[in-house]
Design an enzyme around this catalytic site. Sequence first.
Site, PDB file in Angstrom:
ATOM      1  N   HIS A  14       0.839  -1.200   0.000  1.00 59.21           N
ATOM      2  CA  HIS A  14       0.000   0.000   0.000  1.00 59.21           C
ATOM      3  C   HIS A  14       0.876   1.253   0.000  1.00 59.21           C
ATOM      4  O   HIS A  14       0.670   2.183  -0.790  1.00 59.21           O
ATOM      5  CB  HIS A  14      -0.902  -0.039   1.234  1.00 59.21           C
ATOM      6  CG  HIS A  14      -1.733   1.177   1.454  1.00 59.21           C
ATOM      7  ND1 HIS A  14      -3.101   1.208   1.226  1.00 59.21           N
ATOM      8  CD2 HIS A  14      -1.418   2.423   1.908  1.00 59.21           C
ATOM      9  CE1 HIS A  14      -3.577   2.399   1.524  1.00 59.21           C
ATOM     10  NE2 HIS A  14      -2.567   3.161   1.945  1.00 59.21           N
ATOM     11  N   GLU A  15       1.865   1.267   0.882  1.00 56.72           N
ATOM     12  CA  GLU A  15       2.737   2.434   0.982  1.00 56.72           C
ATOM     13  C   GLU A  15       3.676   2.545  -0.212  1.00 56.72           C
ATOM     14  O   GLU A  15       3.990   3.648  -0.669  1.00 56.72           O
ATOM     15  CB  GLU A  15       3.536   2.374   2.287  1.00 56.72           C
ATOM     16  CG  GLU A  15       2.675   2.401   3.540  1.00 56.72           C
ATOM     17  CD  GLU A  15       1.771   3.617   3.602  1.00 56.72           C
ATOM     18  OE1 GLU A  15       2.178   4.697   3.129  1.00 56.72           O
ATOM     19  OE2 GLU A  15       0.650   3.491   4.124  1.00 56.72           O
ATOM     20  N   HIS A  27       1.885   4.386  -2.898  1.00 56.70           N
ATOM     21  CA  HIS A  27       1.933   5.833  -2.685  1.00 56.70           C
ATOM     22  C   HIS A  27       3.263   6.403  -3.199  1.00 56.70           C
ATOM     23  O   HIS A  27       3.289   7.406  -3.912  1.00 56.70           O
ATOM     24  CB  HIS A  27       1.828   6.158  -1.187  1.00 56.70           C
ATOM     25  CG  HIS A  27       0.453   6.030  -0.610  1.00 56.70           C
ATOM     26  ND1 HIS A  27      -0.656   6.605  -1.185  1.00 56.70           N
ATOM     27  CD2 HIS A  27       0.014   5.413   0.516  1.00 56.70           C
ATOM     28  CE1 HIS A  27      -1.725   6.344  -0.446  1.00 56.70           C
ATOM     29  NE2 HIS A  27      -1.342   5.612   0.589  1.00 56.70           N
TER      30      HIS A  27
END
Length: 215
Positions: free
Chosen positions: A18-19, A22
């Site tokens: 998820h990170e 980003h």
Amino acid sequence: MSTFVLVLFLWIFSVCLHEFAHAAVAYQGGDTTVKDKGYLTLNPSKYLDPMNSLLLPVVFLVMGGIGLPGAAVYINRSLLRSAHWDSAVSLAGPAMNLLLLVLLAGLLGLPAVAASEYAPALAFLALLQASAVVLNLLPLPGFDGYGAIWPYLPAHLRAQFDRYAGYAVLVLFLLLFMVPPFARAFWGLVGLLVDAVGVPLGLARLGYAEFRFWD
């Protein structure tokens, strides 16, 4: 116990993905400092924080089977080329959770996997990904849904809302565990998303029961 270990390990890894999403979008959007900070890697140590990546997510997992986002990359928003890129950076995280949900649904669609002892754990992990998608898209300060609209808000509203970002997890906790209408709406959306990709909700619930091995 094996379901607990498997789900916890894979969930923490998915938080890193998820990170990473980003950071990868931020890099494409102009913030090349994410590479210098070591974020363009799948090494969990680059994203994990003892409180936000381990303690709080595990508490939410144990108490309600909720996929709380638990890590953070530090994006230099001033380097992003436009408000659209800024918004895309925020949406990249939930998009990764959605991709993982679809991949897990695909795995569970394979007869050999569906019949294996790991099927309940994978179905519960899929439920966590769905809950993370819905959770992250809430327009609460500190969450990706708010981050997606943040670039388009007037400066005075940004300043006002940003002051409350530190209380976002507390507000979320109160809403999910103490406001039944909100909890029903939240789980209703999660259930719709899980059903839409073809993951049996009953199997996910079995996985959650196995995850809570102490009950």
